[in-house]
Scaffold this motif. Structure first.
Motif, PDB file in Angstrom:
ATOM      1  N   ASP A 116       2.456   1.537  -3.570  1.00  0.00           N
ATOM      2  CA  ASP A 116       1.413   1.356  -4.734  1.00  0.00           C
ATOM      3  C   ASP A 116       1.146   3.705  -4.544  1.00  0.00           C
ATOM      4  OD1 ASP A 116       1.115  -0.526  -5.186  1.00  0.00           O
ATOM      5  OD2 ASP A 116      -0.678  -1.080  -4.131  1.00  0.00           O
ATOM      6  N   ALA A 117       0.767   4.031  -3.455  1.00  0.00           N
ATOM      7  CA  ALA A 117       0.337   5.018  -2.691  1.00  0.00           C
ATOM      8  C   ALA A 117       1.261   6.367  -3.628  1.00  0.00           C
ATOM      9  CB  ALA A 117       0.093   5.838  -1.972  1.00  0.00           C
ATOM     10  N   VAL A 118       2.436   6.121  -3.622  1.00  0.00           N
ATOM     11  CA  VAL A 118       3.249   6.048  -4.230  1.00  0.00           C
ATOM     12  C   VAL A 118       3.378   6.494  -5.981  1.00  0.00           C
ATOM     13  CG1 VAL A 118       5.822   6.834  -4.896  1.00  0.00           C
ATOM     14  CG2 VAL A 118       5.402   6.393  -2.614  1.00  0.00           C
ATOM     15  N   LEU A 136      -5.449  10.364  -1.844  1.00  0.00           N
ATOM     16  CA  LEU A 136      -3.766  10.527  -1.993  1.00  0.00           C
ATOM     17  C   LEU A 136      -3.503  12.091  -1.483  1.00  0.00           C
ATOM     18  CD1 LEU A 136      -3.480   8.846  -5.396  1.00  0.00           C
ATOM     19  CD2 LEU A 136      -2.481   8.152  -2.711  1.00  0.00           C
ATOM     20  N   PHE A 167       0.524  12.331  -0.741  1.00  0.00           N
ATOM     21  CA  PHE A 167       1.295  11.295  -1.148  1.00  0.00           C
ATOM     22  C   PHE A 167       1.394  12.454  -2.518  1.00  0.00           C
ATOM     23  CE2 PHE A 167       0.174   7.885   1.378  1.00  0.00           C
ATOM     24  CZ  PHE A 167       1.089   7.505   2.180  1.00  0.00           C
ATOM     25  N   VAL A 191       0.814  -1.149  -0.258  1.00  0.00           N
ATOM     26  CA  VAL A 191       0.058   0.239   0.381  1.00  0.00           C
ATOM     27  C   VAL A 191       1.056   1.165  -0.002  1.00  0.00           C
ATOM     28  CG1 VAL A 191      -2.301  -0.731   1.172  1.00  0.00           C
ATOM     29  CG2 VAL A 191       0.062  -0.328   2.351  1.00  0.00           C
ATOM     30  N   TYR A 192       2.064   1.210   0.784  1.00  0.00           N
ATOM     31  CA  TYR A 192       2.865   2.465   0.810  1.00  0.00           C
ATOM     32  C   TYR A 192       3.512   3.390  -0.413  1.00  0.00           C
ATOM     33  CZ  TYR A 192       3.291   2.196   5.714  1.00  0.00           C
ATOM     34  OH  TYR A 192       3.342   2.430   7.078  1.00  0.00           O
ATOM     35  N   THR A 230       8.545   5.203   6.938  1.00  0.00           N
ATOM     36  CA  THR A 230       7.211   4.982   7.249  1.00  0.00           C
ATOM     37  C   THR A 230       7.050   4.366   8.145  1.00  0.00           C
ATOM     38  OG1 THR A 230       8.425   2.450   6.015  1.00  0.00           O
ATOM     39  CG2 THR A 230       7.656   3.878   4.154  1.00  0.00           C
ATOM     40  N   HIS A 289      -1.424   6.617   9.652  1.00  0.00           N
ATOM     41  CA  HIS A 289      -1.542   5.609   8.193  1.00  0.00           C
ATOM     42  C   HIS A 289      -2.556   6.261   7.245  1.00  0.00           C
ATOM     43  CE1 HIS A 289       0.816   2.982   9.688  1.00  0.00           C
ATOM     44  NE2 HIS A 289       0.451   3.058  10.774  1.00  0.00           N
ATOM     45  N   GLU A 297      -2.160   5.533   3.560  1.00  0.00           N
ATOM     46  CA  GLU A 297      -1.425   5.167   3.029  1.00  0.00           C
ATOM     47  C   GLU A 297      -2.664   3.816   2.737  1.00  0.00           C
ATOM     48  OE1 GLU A 297       0.342   2.199   6.084  1.00  0.00           O
ATOM     49  OE2 GLU A 297      -0.011   4.578   5.056  1.00  0.00           O
ATOM     50  N   GLU A 298      -3.478   3.937   3.958  1.00  0.00           N
ATOM     51  CA  GLU A 298      -4.546   3.062   4.583  1.00  0.00           C
ATOM     52  C   GLU A 298      -5.291   3.686   3.800  1.00  0.00           C
ATOM     53  OE1 GLU A 298      -4.744  -0.073   5.711  1.00  0.00           O
ATOM     54  OE2 GLU A 298      -1.937  -0.212   5.493  1.00  0.00           O
TER      55      GLU A 298
END
Length: 261
Positions: A54-56, A246, A249, A51-52, A89, A238, A240-241
């Motif tokens: 992917d968010a980027v 977004l 990010f 998920v981290y 992170t 968090h 990213e969850e």
């Protein structure tokens, strides 16, 4: 085309230019270093939940993982030289010895390699004003790196486990984001922002040079920023969850684009 007629990349500040001015910015993400199993293998491994990164990538950046490794000024500088942005992170608790305390009974066994590596990356990022985002542990490490302290077990302070349901389940909490801050500009909310929490520690004594940019209704600090740095932001939750949001990010990626210019 013969070898002699192939175009030669133009050298820009000692590096080959291959259209990098228009490429997405390179965002480094720190990783866990833990015992892990895969097939027949049971070894220590560097890894990070998908998920981290992917968010980027969804925010328009290129994700590069930065595993804990020996701390050396030349190594740290070389890594930061190649990045346009940085994410510290989540993960295990910061070693209490770093802020002059003995461990609470609930505090994790320290990950000394990771603490040292991420401290060096953060210190270097602040000096060169490299845009960075700290997430959960990242906020706590930032505060400790700059001389602050932590509540080692927040339920002892607030009387509840509202921020940590345990067993890998994220709690939903509301935070008030302060206007006139980086977080406030990115998370312009008419009402309290709903966030995903999974932490049992939090900032106690705020480090010099940090500005609080969000709190929850019990007073827990939920976001801080490095004063005077264009984009130095850390949040206790968090982001990213939340796949539908977004904004943090995207803000980092935009700041990374400006930094590269």
């Amino acid at each position: 085309m013969s070898a002699s007629s192939e175009p030669v990349p133009e050298l820009v500040e000692g590096r080959a230019s291959t259209g990098s001015a228009t490429a997405p910015p390179l965002i480094g993400l720190t990783t866990y270093l833990e015992r892990a199993q895969s097939g027949v293998w049971d070894v220590r491994a560097a890894f990070l939940p998908q998920v981290y990164f992917d968010a980027v990538t969804r925010a328009g950046g290129i994700a590069v993982l930065l595993p804990p490794q020996p701390v050396d000024t030349a190594i740290t500088d070389r890594v930061l030289d190649g990045l346009d942005g940085l994410i510290i992170t989540g993960g295990k608790d910061v070693d209490p010895a770093r802020y002059g305390q003995q461990p609470h009974t609930t505090t994790d066994e320290p990950r000394l390699e990771r603490d040292a590596w991420e401290d060096a990356l953060l210190t270097g990022a602040i000096v060169r004003e490299l845009p960075f985002l700290g997430i959960c542990r990242g906020l706590q490490l930032l505060n400790v790196s700059l001389g602050g302290t932590l509540h080692q077990h927040l339920p002892d302070v607030i009387g509840s486990t509202r921020y940590n349901a345990g067993y890998g389940r994220f709690s939903e909490n509301s935070v008030e984001v302060h206007a006139g801050t980086i977080a406030g500009d990115l998370l312009d909310e008419p009402a309290a922002l709903k966030v995903h929490s999974y932490h049992h520690q939090a900032i106690d004594e705020l480090a010099d040079g940090l500005v609080v940019s969000a709190r929850s209704d019990d007073g827990t600090i939920q976001a801080v920023e490095v004063d005077g740095v264009p984009f130095g932001l850390a949040v206790q939750w968090h982001p990213e969850e939340n796949a539908d949001d977004l904004r943090l990010f995207a803000g980092l990626v935009e700041a990374a684009k400006e930094y590269r210019k």
